[in-house]
Design an enzyme around this catalytic site. Sequence first.
Site, PDB file in Angstrom:
ATOM      1  N   ASP A  94     -27.442  11.328 -14.185  1.00  0.00           N
ATOM      2  CA  ASP A  94     -28.824  11.424 -13.725  1.00  0.00           C
ATOM      3  C   ASP A  94     -29.704  11.754 -14.927  1.00  0.00           C
ATOM      4  O   ASP A  94     -29.374  12.602 -15.748  1.00  0.00           O
ATOM      5  CB  ASP A  94     -28.963  12.507 -12.653  1.00  0.00           C
ATOM      6  CG  ASP A  94     -30.270  12.383 -11.894  1.00  0.00           C
ATOM      7  OD1 ASP A  94     -30.257  12.029 -10.705  1.00  0.00           O
ATOM      8  OD2 ASP A  94     -31.341  12.632 -12.513  1.00  0.00           O
ATOM      9  N   HIS A 124     -27.694   5.941  -3.287  1.00  0.00           N
ATOM     10  CA  HIS A 124     -26.987   6.651  -4.352  1.00  0.00           C
ATOM     11  C   HIS A 124     -26.488   7.982  -3.831  1.00  0.00           C
ATOM     12  O   HIS A 124     -27.128   8.628  -3.014  1.00  0.00           O
ATOM     13  CB  HIS A 124     -27.882   6.858  -5.579  1.00  0.00           C
ATOM     14  CG  HIS A 124     -29.229   7.442  -5.264  1.00  0.00           C
ATOM     15  ND1 HIS A 124     -30.261   6.694  -4.761  1.00  0.00           N
ATOM     16  CD2 HIS A 124     -29.699   8.708  -5.379  1.00  0.00           C
ATOM     17  CE1 HIS A 124     -31.314   7.463  -4.581  1.00  0.00           C
ATOM     18  NE2 HIS A 124     -31.004   8.693  -4.941  1.00  0.00           N
TER      19      HIS A 124
HETATM   20  P1  AMP Z   1     -33.418  10.585  -4.983  1.00  0.00           P
HETATM   21  O1  AMP Z   1     -34.545  11.565  -5.001  1.00  0.00           O
HETATM   22  O2  AMP Z   1     -32.275  11.017  -4.102  1.00  0.00           O
HETATM   23  O3  AMP Z   1     -33.893   9.186  -4.673  1.00  0.00           O
HETATM   24  O4  AMP Z   1     -32.811  10.605  -6.432  1.00  0.00           O
HETATM   25  C1  AMP Z   1     -33.170   9.709  -7.432  1.00  0.00           C
HETATM   26  C2  AMP Z   1     -32.546  10.217  -8.703  1.00  0.00           C
HETATM   27  O5  AMP Z   1     -32.562   9.186  -9.656  1.00  0.00           O
HETATM   28  C3  AMP Z   1     -33.266  11.419  -9.316  1.00  0.00           C
HETATM   29  O6  AMP Z   1     -32.360  12.512  -9.425  1.00  0.00           O
HETATM   30  C4  AMP Z   1     -33.702  10.892 -10.698  1.00  0.00           C
HETATM   31  O7  AMP Z   1     -33.629  11.891 -11.694  1.00  0.00           O
HETATM   32  C5  AMP Z   1     -32.732   9.759 -10.930  1.00  0.00           C
HETATM   33  N1  AMP Z   1     -33.179   8.700 -11.813  1.00  0.00           N
HETATM   34  C6  AMP Z   1     -34.338   8.007 -11.751  1.00  0.00           C
HETATM   35  N2  AMP Z   1     -34.387   7.079 -12.717  1.00  0.00           N
HETATM   36  C7  AMP Z   1     -33.208   7.161 -13.396  1.00  0.00           C
HETATM   37  C8  AMP Z   1     -32.655   6.468 -14.508  1.00  0.00           C
HETATM   38  N3  AMP Z   1     -33.317   5.488 -15.139  1.00  0.00           N
HETATM   39  N4  AMP Z   1     -31.433   6.839 -14.946  1.00  0.00           N
HETATM   40  C9  AMP Z   1     -30.761   7.829 -14.341  1.00  0.00           C
HETATM   41  N5  AMP Z   1     -31.221   8.515 -13.266  1.00  0.00           N
HETATM   42  C10 AMP Z   1     -32.442   8.189 -12.825  1.00  0.00           C
END
Ligand code: AMP
Length: 113
Positions: A30, A100
Site C-alpha cells: 500500500d 482489494h
Molecule cells: P480503500 O480505501 O479500501 O479503497 O483502499 C484503497 C487503498 O489503496 C488505500 O489504502 C491507498 O493508500 C491505496 N492506494 C491508492 N493508490 C495506490 C497505489 N498507486 N499504489 C499502492 N496503493 C495505493
Amino acid sequence: MSECIFCKIANGEIKSEILYKDEQVVAFKDISPRAAIHFLIIPVKHIPTVYDLEEEDNELVGHIFQVAKKLADEYNIAESGYRLVVNCKEDGGQEVFHLHFHLLGGEKLGAFC
Ligand code: AMP
Ligand code: ZN
C-alpha cells in the site's frame, strides 16, 4: 484501455512494489501504509466491490486468502497474526473501486470490531 488504477497496477502500466503475482491475483505494498505491514491483494479481473462478487468468483476469493497466508509466512506474521480488511462502497470507506483486500500486521493493531 482501463482507467482503473488497480487494473493499471495489475497490467504493469503503473509501477508499484509487487510482492506476488500470478494469473489471477496481484499483491503489492500500500502506497500509504497504516501499519508496519500493509499490503493490498487484488484480483487481476476488474471487480468493483466485494458486493459484485458472483458465485463463479468463489474459487478466486479462496485463492486470495491462500495468497494472504503465503505473504503472512514470507513476512513472518503468521504467528503474530494479521488482519484482512475489505471496505465496501461509501459507508465502508472504499476509495478505489477495484476489489482489494488489505493485509495489515507487523504490530499490535487497534481494536476494531
Ligand atoms: P480503500 O480505501 O479500501 O479503497 O483502499 C484503497 C487503498 O489503496 C488505500 O489504502 C491507498 O493508500 C491505496 N492506494 C491508492 N493508490 C495506490 C497505489 N498507486 N499504489 C499502492 N496503493 C495505493
Ligand atoms: Zn480495475
